[in-house]
Design an enzyme around this catalytic site. Structure first.
Site, PDB file in Angstrom:
ATOM      1  N   CYS A  52     -53.019 -79.136  31.633  1.00  0.00           N
ATOM      2  CA  CYS A  52     -54.233 -79.574  30.829  1.00  0.00           C
ATOM      3  C   CYS A  52     -54.942 -78.311  30.848  1.00  0.00           C
ATOM      4  CB  CYS A  52     -54.889 -80.651  31.508  1.00  0.00           C
ATOM      5  SG  CYS A  52     -55.341 -80.365  33.145  1.00  0.00           S
ATOM      6  N   CYS A  68     -68.180 -84.785  21.986  1.00  0.00           N
ATOM      7  CA  CYS A  68     -67.284 -84.334  20.943  1.00  0.00           C
ATOM      8  C   CYS A  68     -67.700 -82.998  20.256  1.00  0.00           C
ATOM      9  CB  CYS A  68     -67.361 -85.631  19.837  1.00  0.00           C
ATOM     10  SG  CYS A  68     -66.815 -87.169  20.521  1.00  0.00           S
ATOM     11  N   CYS A 107     -70.015 -95.215  22.559  1.00  0.00           N
ATOM     12  CA  CYS A 107     -69.274 -93.838  22.306  1.00  0.00           C
ATOM     13  C   CYS A 107     -68.219 -93.945  21.565  1.00  0.00           C
ATOM     14  CB  CYS A 107     -69.086 -93.512  23.454  1.00  0.00           C
ATOM     15  SG  CYS A 107     -68.107 -91.933  23.778  1.00  0.00           S
TER      16      CYS A 107
END
Ligand code: SAH
Length: 468
Positions: free
Chosen positions: A423, A84, A162
């Site tokens: 992506c 993250c 997570c």
């Protein structure tokens, strides 16, 4: 003139931007300095830890004045695990960063000045991942399960938790850990190539609640250990509908080996994308964020604007989900008008995905389909020669984008509309510039946030043939 700082210098830096990998960027006497865990608008003191010819890397020592976008990270390992990158940045600001990143890519890489739509936000910003692959390693006689720290094979232990994943994943991980401890089952050790358990791979169908557990092993598991694993997991976790073992004895970073052994339930779990029922065996690609994938596919379907009777080509089709979803959408629209069916041709290189695509089509009663197992490059050439000319072509390549040869073949097929899903906006921008040269007009791209708290962004774009 830019002068480089020296290693160990502590310098003051204003953070002005972010890289596509999510590192903050500032300039010191015009010299570029990258700093992990920064935010645009931060004023920081950072210690230089590495100096290269054209840039340096720093580490935050002190935040002198925080960016207005900064928030408290709500995960204890977010600064070490590397998953993250943006957890310390407000979600609205994350979306602004991603929009800018797409605009910059089109301008810098594609040489295309174009407005980009605001990023479509993800309905869920936590617990959205439907898949997890936890490395399992032996360190100083202890089992470590977590994530590799960035650019390393050191495990950041996360206690099975997570925030990007469903809570059940953590519970199952810890159950596997207890099973290993009790049965004296060793975790893999990369330095010796010994030990058994390499990875815990989990996938969940969010619409059905079904979970698959797959243990990646460096060898074989004793029958009594298998039985014990099944018992422990299924007694506590009703939703686990599939347990399989995957054997990977190679010295490689690739997670899965080729051999699967199903030891409980069915090999594939089920999920639903919109009205589309799908089956997911462990080896196929599947969109990580299901709810957001539905929005992405809806947008792609809107851009494809199928009316009935067309030939739709879906290159890099995985389990066929995009093409099948588009047909379902078009069928809904045309339910009253009774228009003619759409012909779907899907192309995908992974055999198991092609097999699953055929099953998915059948399960949804979509008949007029052909799925080809080949590289997109090769299949497109064959289809061109065969004279299978698509009206609409959907393309969803991996990060490296398309080869110039593939774009050339597609341009020869001359489809009216191309819906490009990407992506990686850098390769999208590069490819869009080539399509432009070949006579396609680029419409306003729409970034879609599939991966909150990470620097990644998906993007969907329509390119339409310019009539001569
Ligand atoms: N459109 C699908 C899958 C996209 S991911 C979906 O939305 O789920 C990209 C897919 O391309 C993967 O399934 C991968 O196996 C496949 N792939 C990778 N390289 C390829 C190539 N050269 N030719 C055809 N398929 C390829």
């Amino acid at each position: 003139m830019s002068t480089s700082p020296q290693k160990n210098d502590v310098i003051r830096l204003n953070i002005e931007g972010m890289t596509s990998e999510g590192s903050a960027v500032g300039r010191h006497n015009s010299f570029t300095v990258f700093v992990p865990n920064g935010a645009i608008g931060d004023v920081i003191d950072c210690r230089i830890i590495k100096v290269k010819k054209n840039y340096a890397i720093g580490k935050i020592e002190r935040i002198i004045s925080p960016s207005p976008d900064r928030i408290e990270s709500d995960c204890p390992v977010s600064f070490s695990c590397g998953g993250c990158t943006y957890r310390h940045i407000d979600y609205e600001a994350q979306l602004r960063i991603k929009r800018q990143m797409v605009e910059d890519a089109f301008r810098r890489i594609g040489g295309i000045q174009i407005d980009v739509n605001p990023v479509m936000p993800s309905p869920e910003i936590n617990g959205y991942r439907n898949k997890a692959q936890f490395p399992v390693r032996e360190e100083n006689g202890e089992i470590k399960i977590g994530f590799f720290a960035p650019r390393s094979h050191r495990i950041i232990e996360c206690g099975g938790i997570c925030r990007l994943q469903p809570e059940q994943f953590g519970e199952i991980v810890n159950e596997v850990r207890s099973w290993m401890q009790e049965g004296k089952i060793k975790a893999y050790d990369e330095s010796t190539g010994k030990g058994l358990v390499r990875h815990i791979y989990l996938r969940k169908g969010f619409a059905t609640g079904e979970i698959m557990l797959c243990l990646v092993l460096n060898g074989n598991l004793k029958e009594k250990d298998k039985a014990q694993l099944i018992k422990r997991i299924t007694e506590k976790h009703d939703s686990v509908k599939s347990i399989c073992l995957n054997k990977n004895t190679r010295d490689t970073n690739v997670i899965l080996g080729d051999d699967f052994e199903l030891i409980y339930g069915e090999k594939a779990i089920g999920d639903r994308l919109g009205d589309l029922e799908i089956k997911l065996p462990p080896e196929v690609f599947y969109q990580i964020n299901k709810e957001q994938a539905e929005r992405l596919y809806k947008k792609a379907a809107e851009l494809a604007s199928l009316k009935g009777g067309e030939t739709l080509m879906d290159l890099y089709c995985g389990t066929g989900t995009i093409g099948l979803f588009m047909i379902k959408e078009a069928m809904k629209e045309s339910a009253n008008t009774g228009s003619t069916p759409i012909k779907l041709i899907g192309v995908e290189v992974v055999e198991e995905s092609v097999k699953t695509a055929r099953e998915n089509a059948k399960m949804n009663g979509i008949n007029n389909t052909e799925f080809i197992c080949a590289t997109a490059e090769k299949a497109a050439e064959i289809l061109l020669q065969r004279g299978d000319i698509p009206d609409v072509l959907v393309i969803d390549p991996p990060r490296k984008g398309c080869t110039p040869e593939l774009i050339d073949t597609i341009a020869k097929m001359n489809p009216e509309r191309i819906v490009y899903i990407s992506c990686d906006c850098a390769t999208l921008a590069r490819d869009a510039a080539i399509f432009k040269e070949k006579g396609y007009a680029l419409h306003t791209p729409t970034p879609v946030d599939m991966f909150p708290h990470t620097p990644h962004v998906e993007c969907v774009t329509l390119m339409s043939r310019i009539e001569e």
